[in-house]
Design a protein around this motif. Sequence first.
Motif, mmCIF file in Angstrom:
data_model
loop_
_atom_site.group_PDB
_atom_site.id
_atom_site.type_symbol
_atom_site.label_atom_id
_atom_site.label_comp_id
_atom_site.label_asym_id
_atom_site.label_seq_id
_atom_site.Cartn_x
_atom_site.Cartn_y
_atom_site.Cartn_z
ATOM 1 N N TYR A 23 -10.390 -13.415 10.458
ATOM 2 C CA TYR A 23 -9.637 -13.252 9.193
ATOM 3 C C TYR A 23 -9.320 -12.045 8.713
ATOM 4 O O TYR A 23 -8.800 -11.151 7.885
ATOM 5 C CB TYR A 23 -9.194 -14.576 8.376
ATOM 6 C CG TYR A 23 -8.777 -15.935 8.946
ATOM 7 C CD1 TYR A 23 -7.220 -15.926 8.245
ATOM 8 C CD2 TYR A 23 -9.830 -16.690 9.116
ATOM 9 C CE1 TYR A 23 -7.128 -17.221 8.551
ATOM 10 C CE2 TYR A 23 -8.340 -17.747 9.305
ATOM 11 C CZ TYR A 23 -7.832 -17.725 9.578
ATOM 12 O OH TYR A 23 -6.526 -19.294 9.889
ATOM 13 N N GLN A 24 -10.455 -11.087 9.843
ATOM 14 C CA GLN A 24 -11.224 -9.822 8.595
ATOM 15 C C GLN A 24 -10.746 -9.057 8.838
ATOM 16 O O GLN A 24 -10.608 -7.600 8.401
ATOM 17 C CB GLN A 24 -12.268 -9.526 9.232
ATOM 18 C CG GLN A 24 -13.221 -10.769 8.697
ATOM 19 C CD GLN A 24 -14.697 -10.549 8.696
ATOM 20 O OE1 GLN A 24 -15.292 -9.193 9.788
ATOM 21 N NE2 GLN A 24 -15.667 -11.387 8.007
ATOM 22 N N HIS A 25 -8.839 -8.851 9.570
ATOM 23 C CA HIS A 25 -8.188 -8.199 9.698
ATOM 24 C C HIS A 25 -7.532 -7.731 8.403
ATOM 25 O O HIS A 25 -7.033 -7.115 7.444
ATOM 26 C CB HIS A 25 -7.166 -7.977 10.468
ATOM 27 C CG HIS A 25 -6.236 -9.304 10.250
ATOM 28 N ND1 HIS A 25 -6.407 -10.911 10.616
ATOM 29 C CD2 HIS A 25 -5.379 -9.593 9.502
ATOM 30 C CE1 HIS A 25 -6.345 -11.409 10.233
ATOM 31 N NE2 HIS A 25 -5.350 -11.541 9.666
ATOM 32 N N LEU A 26 -7.697 -9.328 7.133
ATOM 33 C CA LEU A 26 -7.107 -9.450 5.958
ATOM 34 C C LEU A 26 -8.196 -8.218 5.413
ATOM 35 O O LEU A 26 -8.097 -7.107 4.253
ATOM 36 C CB LEU A 26 -6.923 -10.101 5.525
ATOM 37 C CG LEU A 26 -5.403 -11.341 6.491
ATOM 38 C CD1 LEU A 26 -6.223 -12.409 5.793
ATOM 39 C CD2 LEU A 26 -4.230 -10.589 5.667
ATOM 40 N N SER A 27 -9.847 -8.485 5.860
ATOM 41 C CA SER A 27 -10.909 -7.670 4.919
ATOM 42 C C SER A 27 -10.032 -6.331 4.834
ATOM 43 O O SER A 27 -10.454 -5.848 3.631
ATOM 44 C CB SER A 27 -11.671 -8.090 5.920
ATOM 45 O OG SER A 27 -11.634 -9.949 5.684
ATOM 46 N N ARG A 28 -9.856 -5.716 6.075
ATOM 47 C CA ARG A 28 -9.852 -3.819 5.819
ATOM 48 C C ARG A 28 -8.745 -3.929 5.369
ATOM 49 O O ARG A 28 -8.718 -2.652 4.212
ATOM 50 C CB ARG A 28 -9.425 -3.783 7.389
ATOM 51 C CG ARG A 28 -11.133 -3.962 8.450
ATOM 52 C CD ARG A 28 -10.524 -3.363 9.421
ATOM 53 N NE ARG A 28 -10.038 -4.720 10.358
ATOM 54 C CZ ARG A 28 -10.048 -5.096 11.212
ATOM 55 N NH1 ARG A 28 -11.782 -6.018 11.168
ATOM 56 N NH2 ARG A 28 -9.152 -6.425 11.554
ATOM 57 N N GLN A 29 -7.634 -4.218 5.023
ATOM 58 C CA GLN A 29 -7.123 -4.133 3.987
ATOM 59 C C GLN A 29 -6.601 -4.038 2.295
ATOM 60 O O GLN A 29 -5.805 -3.305 1.602
ATOM 61 C CB GLN A 29 -5.553 -5.118 3.852
ATOM 62 C CG GLN A 29 -4.842 -5.062 5.859
ATOM 63 C CD GLN A 29 -3.560 -6.887 5.842
ATOM 64 O OE1 GLN A 29 -4.002 -7.060 5.582
ATOM 65 N NE2 GLN A 29 -2.660 -5.471 5.717
ATOM 66 N N MET A 30 -8.286 -4.835 2.312
ATOM 67 C CA MET A 30 -8.577 -4.467 0.906
ATOM 68 C C MET A 30 -9.138 -3.510 0.529
ATOM 69 O O MET A 30 -9.079 -3.480 -0.299
ATOM 70 C CB MET A 30 -9.660 -5.192 0.512
ATOM 71 C CG MET A 30 -8.862 -7.562 0.584
ATOM 72 S SD MET A 30 -8.093 -6.960 0.037
ATOM 73 C CE MET A 30 -6.848 -7.710 0.471
ATOM 74 N N SER A 31 -8.657 -2.271 1.195
ATOM 75 C CA SER A 31 -9.534 -0.841 0.568
ATOM 76 C C SER A 31 -7.511 0.029 -0.465
ATOM 77 O O SER A 31 -8.383 0.607 -1.120
ATOM 78 C CB SER A 31 -8.975 0.153 1.968
ATOM 79 O OG SER A 31 -7.703 -0.015 2.692
ATOM 80 N N MET A 32 -6.764 -1.108 -0.426
ATOM 81 C CA MET A 32 -6.156 -0.875 -1.036
ATOM 82 C C MET A 32 -5.544 -1.170 -2.208
ATOM 83 O O MET A 32 -4.878 -1.241 -3.189
ATOM 84 C CB MET A 32 -4.290 -0.812 -0.648
ATOM 85 C CG MET A 32 -4.495 -1.544 0.045
ATOM 86 S SD MET A 32 -4.155 -2.931 -1.471
ATOM 87 C CE MET A 32 -2.278 -3.187 -1.035
ATOM 88 N N ALA A 86 0.750 -1.230 -0.273
ATOM 89 C CA ALA A 86 -0.167 0.296 -0.062
ATOM 90 C C ALA A 86 1.002 1.283 -0.219
ATOM 91 O O ALA A 86 0.610 2.362 -0.939
ATOM 92 C CB ALA A 86 -1.337 0.115 1.145
ATOM 93 N N GLY A 87 1.545 0.984 1.039
ATOM 94 C CA GLY A 87 3.003 2.441 0.889
ATOM 95 C C GLY A 87 3.461 2.094 -0.378
ATOM 96 O O GLY A 87 3.835 3.902 -1.293
#
Length: 563
Positions: free
Chosen positions: A321-330, A294-295
């Motif tokens: 596992y939804q900490h991975l879901s939140r990363q999908m904003s990138m 993302a960076g």
Amino acid sequence: MSSVNGTANGDGYSPKRSETDEGTIPPLGMTGQQFVDAATSSARGIEQYYANLSKRPVLPSISPGYLQELLAGKAPEHGESWSDIEKDIETAIMPGLTHWQHPKFMAFFPATTTFPSMLGEMWSAALSAPAFNWICSPVITELETVVMDWLSQMLGLPESFLSKGKGGGVIQLSASDTILTVMVAARERYIRRQLEREGVTEPEDIEDRSCEIRAKLVALGTDQAHSSTKKAATVAGTRFRTVPVHHSDTYALKGYELRKKIEELHDKGLSPYYLTVTLGTTNTCAVDDFDSIAGVAKDYPDIWIHCDAAYAGSALILPEYQHLSRQMSMVDSFNFNMHKWLLVNFDASCLYVQTRRDLTDTLSITPAYLKNQFSDSGLVTDYRDWQIPLGRRFRSLKIWFVIRTFGVAGLQEYIRHGIKLGNLFADLVRSRSDLFSILTPPAFGLTVFTVNPAKKHRLQLEDDGDGADPRPDQDRHIPVKPEAERAELEQANEITKEVFEIIERKKEFFLTSTLVGAVYAIRVVSTNPLAEEQYLRQIFDVLVDAAEGVLLKRPSAQTNGPS
């Protein structure tokens, strides 16, 4: 009694037929009662198939071309009864099947199905429609929108993927189709943006400059990304380049490697326009480092980033596992296959985009024969503009049936069971560290391992750290330390391959092998609906016997039992 609208002879769907329409075969191939009888018999046969599946061999024992010897050389001149056709399912079809739902099927990734999903396919076939736009059958479009929003919420994806905003979801054939679709959209989005920056407006100039830009475009993926990315780049007519990943990073893509590759391509006058990142690679279920990627993405906003979560994406239904879901904003787009691990049969690949116009601006072409007042009003969705083909099936029906039958809690229970079985098998492998080494941290029910060349020379592949179990965060990247010399690695590969081939020849279980970097490894994943602990324990015992047998034949072998 009959009427102009139909007859009362058991064929209530049949209109009164004129002399011109008369034929020897009912218009739908069977009378209503014949269909009920055939469907009932088929349902019983399918139920018995699953009830007795574990008694069948998981793999076929036939030679290529076997079916041509069983079937006639040309099509039958006259129709046959269903009872005659049905007999050939067992005599001609079953001998050639690999049984993907078998509890001893532990290869590739699963291809799940369930009774509610089968009923959905039956109704979809009954209501057959190509559904290329809303007016073809409004419910086919509208149910797809509803269930795709349901799934997005179930997976905990960012709200930008919901249909109420600028994004939304669409059901595709497979992850490969999905990658090709978004790559074509990415290519055209990059070109449009560049033309706008350059102020090119004349039609001929746009065409000429588009060709020049397209010739410099490069799609990116790692060597652990699915081969469909490279294939899509070939179809899209652009270059493809690999971004390196490393064993020390458990084969996850890191931002620093991505940046290095982008800068290298820019120095050569090339333009990266697309990147596949992966949540659960095919070889090892590695998860790319989304934070560091993302960076980099912030500095290169014209690169379309697609997340391929074909198998492991189903695990996002679990809150843990939804900490991975939140990363999908990138990412610009995300897909997972329900037909792999979420109890809906093939085909059901779910694609989400943050900005649907990125698809429709590329894929929307409306000839006169497709124009209608509803599409022209802009108030309805035409999913033909979200995909490469025109026509599409009523796939949402089986998804709707499955979600309503299992409920979110039932689907979560099923996914957790598969992960629990994977953890069990990984623990069994660890219990015989004299024989086996785990290549990468087990994840999402998958264990990838090698056979040690000898007890004294165990390959240190999975970091033992302080002895702590890496779970429950299975996606966590645990460092691995490959310390084998080349000769020792070659020996380990040879022995691992020999053990695998013993399993392969026996055909009692179906496993797959893979080559990860320079390491030959065996993959075991048992997450289909009929998977059970007893079968994982059985295959482990078979692997132990095979490994001990192979090592005993080698003079340097030392297999003194568990350490």
